[in-house]
Write a protein that holds these residues in place. Sequence first.
Motif, PDB file in Angstrom:
ATOM      1  N   VAL A 103       0.824  -1.112   0.115  1.00 38.56           N
ATOM      2  CA  VAL A 103       0.003   0.050  -0.287  1.00 38.56           C
ATOM      3  C   VAL A 103       0.989   1.045  -0.098  1.00 38.56           C
ATOM      4  O   VAL A 103       1.509   1.432   1.017  1.00 38.56           O
ATOM      5  N   PRO A 104       1.136   2.030  -1.189  1.00 37.83           N
ATOM      6  CA  PRO A 104       1.737   3.248  -1.336  1.00 37.83           C
ATOM      7  C   PRO A 104       1.048   4.319  -0.652  1.00 37.83           C
ATOM      8  O   PRO A 104      -0.258   4.238  -0.549  1.00 37.83           O
ATOM      9  N   SER A 105       1.790   5.658  -0.435  1.00 43.25           N
ATOM     10  CA  SER A 105       1.109   6.680  -0.065  1.00 43.25           C
ATOM     11  C   SER A 105       0.071   6.824   0.877  1.00 43.25           C
ATOM     12  O   SER A 105      -1.000   7.141   0.863  1.00 43.25           O
ATOM     13  N   ALA A 106       0.511   6.391   2.027  1.00 45.62           N
ATOM     14  CA  ALA A 106      -0.547   5.902   3.123  1.00 45.62           C
ATOM     15  C   ALA A 106      -1.236   7.245   3.459  1.00 45.62           C
ATOM     16  O   ALA A 106      -2.462   7.106   3.779  1.00 45.62           O
ATOM     17  N   MET A 107      -0.716   8.461   3.266  1.00 46.62           N
ATOM     18  CA  MET A 107      -1.726   9.590   3.532  1.00 46.62           C
ATOM     19  C   MET A 107      -2.910   9.865   2.855  1.00 46.62           C
ATOM     20  O   MET A 107      -3.692  10.530   2.977  1.00 46.62           O
ATOM     21  N   ASP A 147      -8.727   8.623   6.821  1.00 48.78           N
ATOM     22  CA  ASP A 147      -9.922   9.316   6.859  1.00 48.78           C
ATOM     23  C   ASP A 147      -9.605  10.629   7.544  1.00 48.78           C
ATOM     24  O   ASP A 147      -8.680  11.210   7.879  1.00 48.78           O
ATOM     25  N   GLU A 148     -10.636  11.398   7.747  1.00 46.19           N
ATOM     26  CA  GLU A 148     -10.806  12.691   8.525  1.00 46.19           C
ATOM     27  C   GLU A 148     -10.098  12.877   9.907  1.00 46.19           C
ATOM     28  O   GLU A 148      -9.332  13.945  10.182  1.00 46.19           O
ATOM     29  N   THR A 192      -8.801   3.118   1.156  1.00 45.34           N
ATOM     30  CA  THR A 192      -9.785   3.292   0.119  1.00 45.34           C
ATOM     31  C   THR A 192      -9.631   2.432  -0.859  1.00 45.34           C
ATOM     32  O   THR A 192     -10.324   1.425  -1.111  1.00 45.34           O
ATOM     33  N   SER A 193      -8.653   2.767  -1.763  1.00 38.47           N
ATOM     34  CA  SER A 193      -8.568   1.983  -2.973  1.00 38.47           C
ATOM     35  C   SER A 193      -7.881   0.479  -2.653  1.00 38.47           C
ATOM     36  O   SER A 193      -7.924  -0.332  -3.489  1.00 38.47           O
ATOM     37  N   SER A 194      -7.244   0.351  -1.824  1.00 39.66           N
ATOM     38  CA  SER A 194      -6.452  -0.870  -1.251  1.00 39.66           C
ATOM     39  C   SER A 194      -7.505  -2.052  -0.650  1.00 39.66           C
ATOM     40  O   SER A 194      -7.084  -3.232  -0.506  1.00 39.66           O
TER      41      SER A 194
END
Length: 186
Positions: free
Chosen positions: A149-153, A157-158, A165-167
């Motif tokens: 899972v790249p780009s954890a940020m 969520d808020e 989300t996409s993972s």
Amino acid sequence: MEKVKILAIVGSLRKESFNRQLALAAQAALGQQAELEILDFADVPMMNQDIEFPAPEAVSRVREKVKAADGIWFFTPEYNHYFSGVLKNLIDWLSRPISQSEPQVLAGKPAAISGISLGMSGTAIAQDHLVTLISFLNMQVMNMPRLTVPSAMQQLDEQGKLALTSSKPFLEAQAEAFVSFVQAKK
């Protein structure tokens, strides 16, 4: 059929680490398919042959958890293109024979690997290094699917918690595949 018991080993000791959150998401994805317990190993000392026999209580405890598990699911961060030092230390302890008559506890255990990172590799490089090590220790590695899972940020969520989300569908697919993999190895 008895429920599969999976032990999650998170390669970060931080309480709210992204990889710990990923392990919790995997626990939810497994639902009723399997039991997943996250190993607490913060008290395991640095590997030192001077204290190897008898093993420190924390080491004996984690060894028993590994022995009782049907499969091990690693959740690894990526630090400088490698898995973490705390994960390596734990594996070093687990790779040692327990006694003259009892071998190390990782051999033959089915293993899956996932990881999340801030960077673009999504822990792929760290996972490859981890596969090399655990294969050497004779674990049965489920090479596909693996989850990076790249780009954890972008998956938060808020409130700053992991939302996947996409993972999420990929984690669900890996969870299902690992349960089948473990059952096939029993």
